[in-house]
Scaffold this active site. Structure first.
Site, PDB file in Angstrom:
ATOM      1  N   ASP A   1       7.099  -8.550  -2.350  1.00  0.00           N
ATOM      2  CA  ASP A   1       6.967  -7.155  -2.799  1.00  0.00           C
ATOM      3  C   ASP A   1       5.564  -6.931  -3.344  1.00  0.00           C
ATOM      4  O   ASP A   1       5.001  -7.835  -3.972  1.00  0.00           O
ATOM      5  CB  ASP A   1       8.024  -6.862  -3.886  1.00  0.00           C
TER       6      ASP A   1
ATOM      7  N   ILE B   1       8.757   5.093   1.376  1.00  0.00           N
ATOM      8  CA  ILE B   1      10.104   5.660   1.571  1.00  0.00           C
ATOM      9  C   ILE B   1      10.160   7.185   1.505  1.00  0.00           C
ATOM     10  O   ILE B   1      11.225   7.760   1.656  1.00  0.00           O
ATOM     11  CB  ILE B   1      11.106   5.096   0.528  1.00  0.00           C
TER      12      ILE B   1
ATOM     13  N   ALA C   1      11.054  -3.445   2.475  1.00  0.00           N
ATOM     14  CA  ALA C   1       9.786  -2.899   1.962  1.00  0.00           C
ATOM     15  C   ALA C   1       9.322  -1.760   2.861  1.00  0.00           C
ATOM     16  O   ALA C   1       9.287  -1.894   4.082  1.00  0.00           O
ATOM     17  CB  ALA C   1       8.722  -3.989   1.911  1.00  0.00           C
ATOM     18  N   ALA C   2       8.964  -0.637   2.257  1.00  0.00           N
ATOM     19  CA  ALA C   2       8.552   0.522   3.051  1.00  0.00           C
ATOM     20  C   ALA C   2       7.939   1.591   2.156  1.00  0.00           C
ATOM     21  O   ALA C   2       8.147   1.601   0.941  1.00  0.00           O
ATOM     22  CB  ALA C   2       9.770   1.117   3.767  1.00  0.00           C
TER      23      ALA C   2
ATOM     24  N   TYR D   1       7.994   9.392   9.032  1.00  0.00           N
ATOM     25  CA  TYR D   1       8.885   8.374   8.461  1.00  0.00           C
ATOM     26  C   TYR D   1      10.012   8.036   9.446  1.00  0.00           C
ATOM     27  O   TYR D   1      10.279   6.875   9.743  1.00  0.00           O
ATOM     28  CB  TYR D   1       9.456   8.885   7.129  1.00  0.00           C
TER      29      TYR D   1
END
Ligand SMILES: NC(=O)c1ccc[n+]([C@@H]2O[C@H](COP(=O)([O-])OP(=O)(O)OC[C@H]3O[C@@H](n4cnc5c(N)ncnc54)[C@H](O)[C@@H]3O)[C@@H](O)[C@H]2O)c1
Length: 314
Positions: free
Chosen positions: A31, A76, A73-74, A141
């Site tokens: 992260d 968002i 993980a992104a 997205y």
């Protein structure tokens, strides 16, 4: 099982990590703490602090040699993706490719990818929407999430790896970030406890499929245990308008019966609700937490946070 969770310091990732550790899995978290929190990382988990777009992410995956990777993980935020498309694409497409290729190189047997049932289909009258419905994402997205699925299937096929995309509905629960625009349940609960102004965008009749975070964790565990590959919607199959959602939250948190409304957000999807028959059948998974129960648990969390921040200093 050795499981590496990207985004493990975030909302969904931290709940998943806790459950995996509770079950006895060995967990590593990767992260960059762009939104994740250090206090959400359990001591028992190995931690690599880096971005999924960096070569260091590949090094960390190769060093840990995970049997499974859950890629959460992104970037968002849908609206952020429209304002900064290259940033969204860098993290959500290039970062995903970096994670996938590193996992394949490390001999990982299974990658589970957090996709989005709320954005990959786009506007549709087929409600609830099944997985085989055509994809017309309305945002960078959503397009990046669909791309992640395609890259995942491709890399998996080349490397004899299993790949599963879980298309989540609107996930909510304790620890969700109440700042920004994503996470309407967290935003409403947090603002009502703080007596901060709150407005529903547009007429509030736009609908979403709200799924509680522990049900999403259970779906990930079912996939890890069964090894099931493919694409699965993970929601409730129930459509709830923002007005209805507000009413339940206001009753629980003590807000005014009717909320203020402001201008509708351009490009916002009108309806979203996903068909979960495939997950029920193949994963033997079914959501356990009703909206009322989930909102009660989420409100209790934000109430506790609010009370703690108002305790007199000793
Ligand atoms: N919450 C939802 O309603 C929802 C719905 C559909 C899909 N998803 C997907 O589920 C996943 C988790 O979402 P969440 O709600 O827990 O969000 P979150 O922001 O709480 O968690 C994302 C985590 O990823 C980390 N991260 C972000 N960019 C990174 C990078 N470049 N390198 C390394 N780490 C990075 C953040 O620090 C954070 O810990 C995301 O992929 C999201 O797109 C969430």
């Amino acid at each position: 099982m050795r499981v590496l969770v990207t985004g493990g310091a975030g909302f969904i990732g931290s709940h998943l990590t806790e459950e995996l550790l509770r079950r006895g899995d060995t967990v590593a978290i990767l992260d960059d703490f762009s939104s994740g929190k250090r206090e959400h990382v359990p001591q028992e988990a190995t931690l690599s602090t880096c971005s999924i777009v960096e070569p260091a992410a590949r090094d960390a995956i190769l060093a840990f040699k995970p049997e499974a990777v859950v890629h959460l993980a992104a970037q968002i935020d849908v609206r952020q993706s429209m304002e900064h498309p290259l940033n969204d694409t860098t993290i959500n497409v290039l970062g995903t490719v970096n994670v996938l290729t590193a996992a394949a190189e490390a001999g990982t047997r299974h990658v589970i990818f957090a996709s989005s049932g709320g954005t990959v289909y786009g506007d549709t009258d087929v409600i609830p929407t099944p997985e085989d419905h055509p994809n017309f994402p309305l945002s960078f997205y959503g397009a990046a999430k669909r791309s992640g699925e395609l890259y995942g299937m491709m890399v998996a096929a080349q490397h004899n790896m299993r790949f599963t995309a879980l298309r989540y509905g609107n996930v909510y629960g304790p620890r969700q970030d109440p700042h920004g625009e994503a996470g309407v349940v967290a935003i409403f609960c947090s603002r009502l406890f703080k007596h901060e102004p709150l407005a529903i965008h547009g007429d509030g009749k736009q609908t979403r499929d709200y799924v509680f975070v522990t049900d999403v964790v259970a779906a990930n565990c079912s996939v890890l245990d069964s090894g099931a590959a493919g694409i699965f919607n993970i929601g409730t199959g129930l459509e709830t308008s923002v007005n209805e959602l507000y009413a339940v939250i206001a009753k629980r948190c003590g807000g005014p019966e009717k909320a203020a409304h402001d201008a509708a957000k351009p490009g916002e999807q009108r309806r979203s609700c996903i068909d979960i028959a495939h997950a029920r059948k193949v994963l033997h998974w079914t959501p356990q937490v009703s909206l009322a129960e989930g909102i009660d648990a989420t409100a209790a969390f934000f109430q506790m946070k609010h009370d703690l921040s108002h305790q007199p200093a000793h």
